[in-house]
Scaffold this active site. Sequence first.
Site, PDB file in Angstrom:
ATOM      1  CG  ASP A  10       1.314   7.828  -1.563  1.00  0.00           C
ATOM      2  OD1 ASP A  10       2.283   8.852  -1.235  1.00  0.00           O
ATOM      3  OD2 ASP A  10       0.750   7.330  -1.084  1.00  0.00           O
ATOM      4  CG  ASP A  15       0.751   4.366  -2.903  1.00  0.00           C
ATOM      5  OD1 ASP A  15       1.711   4.242  -3.036  1.00  0.00           O
ATOM      6  OD2 ASP A  15      -0.748   4.687  -1.822  1.00  0.00           O
TER       7      ASP A  15
HETATM    8  O1  RIB Z   1       7.077   4.761   4.003  1.00  0.00           O
HETATM    9  C1  RIB Z   1       6.284   4.306   3.549  1.00  0.00           C
HETATM   10  C2  RIB Z   1       4.840   4.609   2.606  1.00  0.00           C
HETATM   11  O2  RIB Z   1       5.079   5.719   2.006  1.00  0.00           O
HETATM   12  C3  RIB Z   1       4.461   3.722   2.073  1.00  0.00           C
HETATM   13  O3  RIB Z   1       2.502   3.729   1.328  1.00  0.00           O
HETATM   14  C4  RIB Z   1       4.427   4.532   0.656  1.00  0.00           C
HETATM   15  O4  RIB Z   1       3.667   4.639  -0.793  1.00  0.00           O
HETATM   16  C5  RIB Z   1       4.775   5.380   0.980  1.00  0.00           C
HETATM   17  O5  RIB Z   1       3.933   6.277   0.547  1.00  0.00           O
HETATM   18 CA    CA Z   2       2.015   4.632  -0.198  1.00  0.00          CA
END
Ligand code: RIB
Ligand code: CA
Length: 318
Positions: A10, A15
């Site tokens: 996402d 990411d």
């Molecule tokens: O809690 C951290 C996660 O939530 C990570 O994957 C960040 O990218 C968000 O998606």
């Molecule tokens: Ca993420």
Amino acid sequence: MKKKLILDVDTGVDDAQAIMIALAAPNVEILGITCSHGNTTLENVLKNTLRVLKVCNRLDIPVYAGCSEPLLSNERHASYFHGKDGLGDVPDPDAPGLELVQEKKGVQALVEMIEQNQGEVTLVATAPLTNLAVAVQLDPSLPKKLKALYIMGGNIESRGNTTICGEFNFVVDTEAAYIVLERYTCPTYIASWEFTCRNSLPWSFHDEWLAVKTAKAAFIKNISRLSSEKSKSAEYQKKNSAGKGFSACDTYALAAAVDDTLITDSEEVAVTVELQGASTRGMMVLDYMELLKKKHKAVIMKKVDLEKFKQMLRRAVM
Ligand code: RIB
Ligand code: CA
């Protein structure tokens, strides 16, 4: 033989950094990237993922549109941390367009790529788990065809970064997290919220890391200005039980998937997700008492080799 990865993302800032580690790993072939709602809208995730591939000159890697909202919960994003666009609100006027996104739907692509590479794919999930939950409904035998699943999500001591007891990915789509932890019986490795906070790096490393004069380092520096500022604030650290150091959550799951010798301490335990709790919905439950009688146990990551990890981060910006 190269390790075959599929990334479910996402794309938000961490990411993006995880994708860049994978792209720089010599022994890795990325079969495709499936996008999910999460840090921002699915459309922004698609745009952000393409921006990452562009700065790495890898727009040849197929990007697929997955689910645009959770199975049941209302959509929730993390714009306070990742910016409204999910990538630090530093738009690129020359960003690649959505015409580069594959026609095929992300969940269908996930099922087909795993079918065509049985026993060889390591799936790395750094988003809410909606795509994976729908994929296993479409092909119930999918988990048996996976070599391994690495998840960034959940928590081990009920510490929350989104609700009192909930980590973002498991809170945003709690039903999907429950389905995945029930149905994916392949070797499963979990990088939890507390684990990522406790394996953070010094900000001095972060600054040295991004001081190199490359387009990739400049890109990460640019997109991570907002989230770095947030991470350094005492209020954020207190509220999220976050550590004082630099920890890009998704990079730990990805790095371990690329090189599992990175993991220096872990434990195996059956896990599930709380669906009902007034204060605990989305919390990952660890069944040390084995009352759930679950045969499948997840590997809960506890420590990583930080020197090896730094090397992978350095390679990602060269
Ligand atoms: O809690 C951290 C996660 O939530 C990570 O994957 C960040 O990218 C968000 O998606
Ligand atoms: Ca993420």
